[in-house]
Design a protein around this motif. Structure first.
Motif, short mmCIF file in Angstrom:
data_model
loop_
_atom_site.label_atom_id
_atom_site.label_comp_id
_atom_site.label_asym_id
_atom_site.label_seq_id
_atom_site.Cartn_x
_atom_site.Cartn_y
_atom_site.Cartn_z
N PHE A 165 -22.50 -58.86 18.75
CA PHE A 165 -22.89 -58.96 17.34
C PHE A 165 -22.68 -57.63 16.62
CE2 PHE A 165 -25.43 -62.12 19.65
CZ PHE A 165 -24.91 -63.26 19.06
N LEU A 166 -22.93 -56.53 17.32
CA LEU A 166 -22.74 -55.22 16.71
C LEU A 166 -21.26 -54.92 16.48
CD1 LEU A 166 -25.43 -53.16 18.65
CD2 LEU A 166 -25.57 -54.14 16.35
N TRP A 167 -20.40 -55.38 17.39
CA TRP A 167 -18.97 -55.19 17.18
C TRP A 167 -18.50 -55.88 15.90
CZ3 TRP A 167 -18.33 -56.59 22.94
CH2 TRP A 167 -18.45 -55.43 23.72
N CYS A 168 -19.17 -56.97 15.57
CA CYS A 168 -18.80 -57.70 14.34
C CYS A 168 -19.09 -56.88 13.08
CB CYS A 168 -19.51 -59.04 14.29
SG CYS A 168 -18.88 -60.19 15.55
N LEU A 169 -19.91 -55.86 13.20
CA LEU A 169 -20.15 -54.97 12.06
C LEU A 169 -18.86 -54.30 11.59
CD1 LEU A 169 -23.47 -53.19 13.11
CD2 LEU A 169 -23.19 -54.99 11.38
N ALA A 170 -17.89 -54.17 12.49
CA ALA A 170 -16.61 -53.56 12.13
C ALA A 170 -15.94 -54.31 10.98
CB ALA A 170 -15.68 -53.51 13.34
N PHE A 171 -16.27 -55.60 10.85
CA PHE A 171 -15.69 -56.39 9.76
C PHE A 171 -16.29 -56.02 8.41
CE2 PHE A 171 -15.51 -59.18 13.57
CZ PHE A 171 -14.19 -58.90 13.86
N GLY A 172 -17.27 -55.13 8.42
CA GLY A 172 -17.85 -54.62 7.18
C GLY A 172 -17.02 -53.48 6.60
N ALA A 173 -15.87 -53.19 7.19
CA ALA A 173 -15.01 -52.09 6.73
C ALA A 173 -14.64 -52.22 5.26
CB ALA A 173 -13.78 -51.97 7.60
N PRO A 174 -14.26 -53.40 4.76
CA PRO A 174 -13.95 -53.49 3.32
C PRO A 174 -15.15 -53.13 2.44
CG PRO A 174 -13.04 -55.38 4.48
CD PRO A 174 -13.92 -54.64 5.47
N LEU A 175 -16.34 -53.51 2.87
CA LEU A 175 -17.54 -53.15 2.11
C LEU A 175 -17.74 -51.64 2.14
CD1 LEU A 175 -20.12 -53.86 0.55
CD2 LEU A 175 -21.25 -54.18 2.76
N ALA A 176 -17.53 -51.02 3.30
CA ALA A 176 -17.64 -49.56 3.40
C ALA A 176 -16.63 -48.88 2.49
CB ALA A 176 -17.44 -49.11 4.85
N GLY A 177 -15.42 -49.42 2.44
CA GLY A 177 -14.40 -48.88 1.54
C GLY A 177 -14.78 -49.02 0.08
N TRP A 178 -15.31 -50.18 -0.28
CA TRP A 178 -15.75 -50.41 -1.66
C TRP A 178 -16.85 -49.44 -2.04
CZ3 TRP A 178 -20.45 -52.38 -3.63
CH2 TRP A 178 -20.41 -52.71 -4.99
N LEU A 179 -17.83 -49.26 -1.14
CA LEU A 179 -18.92 -48.32 -1.41
C LEU A 179 -18.41 -46.88 -1.53
CD1 LEU A 179 -21.67 -49.77 0.95
CD2 LEU A 179 -21.65 -49.84 -1.56
N ALA A 180 -17.47 -46.51 -0.68
CA ALA A 180 -16.90 -45.15 -0.74
C ALA A 180 -16.16 -44.95 -2.06
CB ALA A 180 -15.97 -44.91 0.44
N ALA A 181 -15.44 -45.96 -2.52
CA ALA A 181 -14.70 -45.85 -3.78
C ALA A 181 -15.66 -45.70 -4.96
CB ALA A 181 -13.80 -47.06 -3.98
N ARG A 182 -16.80 -46.36 -4.88
CA ARG A 182 -17.79 -46.23 -5.96
C ARG A 182 -18.45 -44.86 -5.93
NH1 ARG A 182 -19.92 -50.44 -8.78
NH2 ARG A 182 -21.99 -49.52 -8.66
N ARG A 183 -18.70 -44.35 -4.73
CA ARG A 183 -19.38 -43.06 -4.58
C ARG A 183 -18.45 -41.88 -4.87
NH1 ARG A 183 -22.20 -39.09 -4.70
NH2 ARG A 183 -23.46 -38.26 -3.03
N TRP A 184 -17.23 -41.96 -4.36
CA TRP A 184 -16.24 -40.89 -4.52
C TRP A 184 -14.95 -41.48 -5.09
CZ3 TRP A 184 -18.55 -41.48 0.46
CH2 TRP A 184 -19.56 -40.57 0.71
#
Length: 189
Positions: A165-184
């Motif tokens: 289940f934790l490995w499935c967190l890797a699929f959150g990469a687009p969300l991490a990218g979106w958050l990074a784009a908003r922050r920086w």
């Protein structure tokens, strides 16, 4: 890089198809199986196949996106891409092992280390492709899976059932990218 793209399509296609190779075959049953027999025979291998197929698909998509961002590369980058593709070729092997012994901590760690290695190579290739460009969205999208997979692999050593289940967190990469784009926001070239 266009030839590398054609090669990668073939490698990903074959590797993703071979993921199903270790699924139990009908001849493995002495008689027509019951629902319980089917669940016992197919549950673990199907879970492993789904995780591996989605992970391979995610890396295939990332690979093509990266080749579009950096359509040219040095000899070293091509060589690193070939090592990345080799790590994809090995995926059916670790998937078969994981599909058979999914709840064993040693096997889960081996599988997690392999996924983490693939993600690390992908992130390194992205770092090379984005050299001199300020694009936090693409960078975060490439790096986030490494952290998620490392976290899941560490957990696999003590709780293999939770690791999947934790490995499935890797699929959150687009969300991490979106958050990074908003922050920086991307810096101008």
């Amino acid at each position: 890089m266009r030839r590398l793209e054609a090669l990668s399509n073939t490698i990903f296609g074959v590797a993703m198809t071979l993921l199903a190779y270790d699924l139990p075959k009908a001849r493995g049953f002495a008689k027509a199986p019951s629902w319980i027999d089917l669940a016992n025979a197919y549950a673990q291998p199907l879970i492993a196949l789904m995780i591996s197929f989605i992970v391979a698909g995610m890396f295939w998509f990332s690979h093509h996106r990266r080749l579009a961002v950096a359509p040219e590369g040095s000899r070293g980058e091509v060589f690193l891409n070939l090592i990345f593709l080799l790590s994809i070729i090995i995926l059916p092997v670790t998937n078969g092992l994981y599909g058979t012994y999914r709840l064993d901590s040693v096997v889960a760690v081996v599988y997690g280390v392999h996924l983490t290695f693939v993600a690390t190579l992908n992130a390194l290739l992205w770092l090379l492709a984005l050299r001199g460009r300020g694009d936090p969205e693409l960078l975060a999208t490439a790096i986030f899976p490494v952290f998620a997979l490392v976290f899941g692999t560490v957990m696999a050593a003590v709780a293999p059932f939770v690791a999947q289940f934790l490995w499935c967190l890797a699929f959150g990469a687009p969300l991490a990218g979106w958050l990074a784009a908003r922050r920086w926001p991307p810096r101008a070239n």
